[in-house]
Design an enzyme around this catalytic site. Structure first.
Site, mmCIF file in Angstrom:
data_model
loop_
_atom_site.group_PDB
_atom_site.id
_atom_site.type_symbol
_atom_site.label_atom_id
_atom_site.label_comp_id
_atom_site.label_asym_id
_atom_site.label_seq_id
_atom_site.Cartn_x
_atom_site.Cartn_y
_atom_site.Cartn_z
ATOM 1 N N ASN A 1 18.752 -31.925 -22.487
ATOM 2 C CA ASN A 1 18.051 -30.760 -23.162
ATOM 3 C C ASN A 1 19.085 -30.451 -24.467
ATOM 4 O O ASN A 1 18.889 -29.634 -25.208
ATOM 5 C CB ASN A 1 17.884 -29.536 -22.413
ATOM 6 C CG ASN A 1 17.151 -29.975 -21.314
ATOM 7 O OD1 ASN A 1 15.943 -30.324 -21.339
ATOM 8 N ND2 ASN A 1 17.623 -29.687 -19.975
ATOM 9 N N ASP B 1 31.594 -31.426 -26.556
ATOM 10 C CA ASP B 1 30.608 -31.179 -25.454
ATOM 11 C C ASP B 1 29.828 -29.960 -25.873
ATOM 12 O O ASP B 1 30.027 -29.027 -26.598
ATOM 13 C CB ASP B 1 31.549 -30.907 -24.240
ATOM 14 C CG ASP B 1 30.574 -30.748 -22.996
ATOM 15 O OD1 ASP B 1 29.493 -31.239 -22.727
ATOM 16 O OD2 ASP B 1 31.080 -29.815 -22.295
ATOM 17 N N GLY C 1 29.882 -30.247 -16.364
ATOM 18 C CA GLY C 1 29.989 -31.404 -16.795
ATOM 19 C C GLY C 1 29.431 -32.607 -15.956
ATOM 20 O O GLY C 1 29.360 -33.997 -16.569
ATOM 21 N N ILE C 2 28.622 -32.425 -14.847
ATOM 22 C CA ILE C 2 28.169 -33.251 -13.984
ATOM 23 C C ILE C 2 26.758 -33.577 -14.214
ATOM 24 O O ILE C 2 25.823 -32.677 -14.275
ATOM 25 C CB ILE C 2 28.298 -32.858 -12.296
ATOM 26 C CG1 ILE C 2 29.629 -32.624 -12.337
ATOM 27 C CG2 ILE C 2 27.917 -34.101 -11.479
ATOM 28 C CD1 ILE C 2 30.710 -33.812 -12.264
ATOM 29 N N ASP D 1 27.733 -27.456 -23.315
ATOM 30 C CA ASP D 1 27.953 -26.280 -22.577
ATOM 31 C C ASP D 1 29.477 -26.024 -22.133
ATOM 32 O O ASP D 1 30.396 -26.815 -22.029
ATOM 33 C CB ASP D 1 27.304 -26.519 -21.037
ATOM 34 C CG ASP D 1 25.877 -26.723 -21.257
ATOM 35 O OD1 ASP D 1 25.199 -26.219 -22.049
ATOM 36 O OD2 ASP D 1 25.394 -27.353 -19.989
ATOM 37 N N ASP E 1 35.381 -28.782 -21.991
ATOM 38 C CA ASP E 1 35.609 -27.844 -21.005
ATOM 39 C C ASP E 1 35.532 -28.381 -19.774
ATOM 40 O O ASP E 1 35.891 -27.217 -18.766
ATOM 41 C CB ASP E 1 34.871 -26.722 -21.106
ATOM 42 C CG ASP E 1 33.447 -26.740 -20.667
ATOM 43 O OD1 ASP E 1 32.850 -27.749 -20.671
ATOM 44 O OD2 ASP E 1 32.983 -25.755 -19.596
ATOM 45 N N SER F 1 23.800 -33.113 -21.138
ATOM 46 C CA SER F 1 22.493 -32.609 -20.913
ATOM 47 C C SER F 1 21.354 -33.496 -21.524
ATOM 48 O O SER F 1 21.445 -33.980 -22.674
ATOM 49 C CB SER F 1 22.574 -31.391 -21.574
ATOM 50 O OG SER F 1 21.422 -30.668 -21.709
#
Length: 218
Positions: free
Chosen positions: A116, A9, A46-47, A11, A168, A114
């Site tokens: 981005n 992941d 995570g959403i 972030d 996370d 994301s």
């Protein structure tokens, strides 16, 4: 089966853009006259963007076109804030672990909701350490559905049983478990406790140590 690949992941694992997301959502919420706290921002971890917006709106309804505009506005704010991201924003241990994975001949993919993600890892200076990128554009169903991680594994040419997902967020851990992956949870036990192995961070973590601990956890 032996582990042949890792899916990270973004972030909260590789870098922490939570503050930038908070500032962008907060700016949007202020414009809409909706109270929005840091605690509420944590619930968005995570959403995907659309679901995050609906949570921020707290039951307020808008036409679909307006929702699209609000999502684009939030993303525009976020992009303004992340222009300052650089390799200094890598979380401790992330680059070192990715380099160990590459040196060991294993594969690494990014699995982030994301949209981005590509720009962020370019700014972090680690794009060359990933063999594949699965992001918010890759699949229709986002976490906690397993689709994003399954897509990342397919890009690596590996089955889920040969991949470790590093996450996370609760939604991400649920997604990885649903896909049949081995999961490393980064963060507090109450958030990622269902993972096979829980670590406070990647700081000081070696690939050998991870594989050893996962074999014991299995």
């Amino acid at each position: 089966m032996p582990i042949k690949g890792f899916i990270f992941d973004l972030d909260g694992v590789v870098t922490d853009t939570a503050e930038y997301h908070y500032q962008a959502w907060k700016r949007l919420a202020d414009e809409l006259g909706i109270p929005f706290t840091r605690e509420e921002n944590e619930a968005l971890r995570g959403i995907p963007r659309r679901e995050s917006l609906l949570m921020l709106l707290k039951g307020r309804t808008y036409p679909e076109a307006t929702l699209d505009e609000l999502m684009e506005r939030k993303n525009r704010y976020y992009l303004e804030y992340i222009r300052a991201i650089s390799p200094r924003d890598l979380l401790p241990g992330a680059r070192e672990l990715l380099q160990e994975i590459r040196a060991a001949g294993l594969k690494a993919a990014l699995g982030s909701a994301s949209k981005n993600a590509r720009e962020v890892i370019e700014r972090l200076g680690i794009a060359d350490l990933f063999d594949a990128i699965a992001d918010g554009y890759s699949v229709t169903r986002q976490k906690p559905a397993p689709d994003l991680f399954l897509h990342a594994a397919a890009l690596l040419g590996l089955p889920p049983t040969e991949c470790v997902v590093v996450e996370d967020a609760t939604a991400g851990v649920e997604a990885a478990l649903a896909g049949g992956f081995t999961v490393i949870g980064i963060g507090p036990h109450e958030r990622v406790g269902r993972a096979h192995l829980v670590l406070p961070s990647l700081a000081g973590v070696s690939l050998f140590n991870l594989l050893e601990r996962l074999s014991v956890a299995a």
